[in-house]
Design a protein around this motif. Structure first.
Motif, PDB file in Angstrom:
ATOM      1  N   GLU A 204       0.833  -1.198   0.000  1.00  0.00           N
ATOM      2  CA  GLU A 204       0.000   0.000   0.000  1.00  0.00           C
ATOM      3  C   GLU A 204       0.872   1.253   0.000  1.00  0.00           C
ATOM      4  OE1 GLU A 204      -3.947   0.435   2.238  1.00  0.00           O
ATOM      5  OE2 GLU A 204      -2.500   1.483   3.513  1.00  0.00           O
TER       6      GLU A 204
ATOM      7  N   ARG B 245      -5.990   7.154  -1.942  1.00  0.00           N
ATOM      8  CA  ARG B 245      -7.114   6.828  -2.839  1.00  0.00           C
ATOM      9  C   ARG B 245      -6.602   6.285  -4.172  1.00  0.00           C
ATOM     10  NH1 ARG B 245      -9.265  11.543  -0.308  1.00  0.00           N
ATOM     11  NH2 ARG B 245      -8.569  12.918  -1.986  1.00  0.00           N
TER      12      ARG B 245
ATOM     13  N   GLU C  45      -5.617   2.625  -3.750  1.00  0.00           N
ATOM     14  CA  GLU C  45      -6.797   1.765  -3.702  1.00  0.00           C
ATOM     15  C   GLU C  45      -7.412   1.617  -5.090  1.00  0.00           C
ATOM     16  OE1 GLU C  45      -9.159   3.736  -0.785  1.00  0.00           O
ATOM     17  OE2 GLU C  45      -7.917   3.061   0.902  1.00  0.00           O
TER      18      GLU C  45
ATOM     19  N   HIS D 189      -7.890  -1.877  -7.327  1.00  0.00           N
ATOM     20  CA  HIS D 189      -9.178  -2.229  -7.924  1.00  0.00           C
ATOM     21  C   HIS D 189      -9.045  -2.418  -9.434  1.00  0.00           C
ATOM     22  CE1 HIS D 189     -13.492  -2.397  -8.495  1.00  0.00           C
ATOM     23  NE2 HIS D 189     -13.418  -1.420  -9.368  1.00  0.00           N
TER      24      HIS D 189
END
Length: 205
Positions: free
Chosen positions: A88, A154, A157, A161
């Motif tokens: 991350e 963001r 993430e 996705h």
């Protein structure tokens, strides 16, 4: 048509693919490249590297098959097994570099892998991104600010996705996307010549 490169900055096979990616980008300067970070070490997999007993053996295979360098700095970093690979944080860093220099995303992402796997600098540390930025002649303050911003979280993430939506099963994966058509070009490892042959076949369809 554009290329989409799904990778993880903490993935040794992605590090091994970096020379191929750089060569493909060099040969096709007019072909856009979208860099998508994967979430290889997130959640329950965000643990000390000693939990992954295969790492050293896998790195030896990667070095043998791709010529990738695993430097002394990296070996020192992981020596006691306590280092935690956090995909991350790495994805936030990729997003920050991409934000500041979007046209150089592929170059900067591979530089990021070098700074971990050769120099042994953590991709969770803002000082690492400052060094990458300075080495690349970028505004280091802007890169660090971007890394530490909520937007980077963001973006990370969103990358995870997008990787799932594209059907990526592992890293690295290189895709060609033309409209609605998605064509796998490489998975794991490939030479620039092999990628070129696939691109040529696509262009003659």
């Amino acid at each position: 048509m554009k290329l989409v490169y799904a990778f993880d900055a903490y993935c040794g096979w992605s590090h091994g693919f970096s020379p191929t990616l750089r060569e493909v980008v060099s040969r096709h300067p007019d072909l856009p490249v979208e860099m998508v970070s994967g979430g290889l070490f997130t959640g329950s997999r965000r643990v000390p590297i000693r939990e992954f007993g295969y790492v050293q053996g896998a790195n030896a295979d990667i070095a043998e098959l791709t010529g990738a360098e695993f430097g002394e700095g990296y070996e020192r970093l992981i020596a006691d097994g306590s280092f935690v690979m956090d995909s991350e944080a790495a994805a936030r860093g990729v997003a920050a570099l991409r934000q500041v220099a979007p046209d150089r995303a592929a170059e900067l992402a591979t530089a990021l892998q070098d700074i971990f796997y050769v120099d042994g600098l953590s991709l969770s540390d803002s000082a690492t991104y400052r060094k990458v930025a300075e080495d690349a002649g970028l505004d280091a303050d802007a890169v660090v600010a971007a890394f530490e911003s909520p937007q980077a979280q963001r973006a990370a993430e969103a990358d995870f996705h997008r990787s799932v939506v594209l059907g990526v099963q592992g890293f690295p994966t290189l895709l060609a996307i033309d409209g609605e058509h998605v064509t796998p070009l490489a998975y794991g490892r490939a030479t620039a010549d092999e990628v070129d042959r696939q691109l040529t076949a696509l262009s003659t369809r």
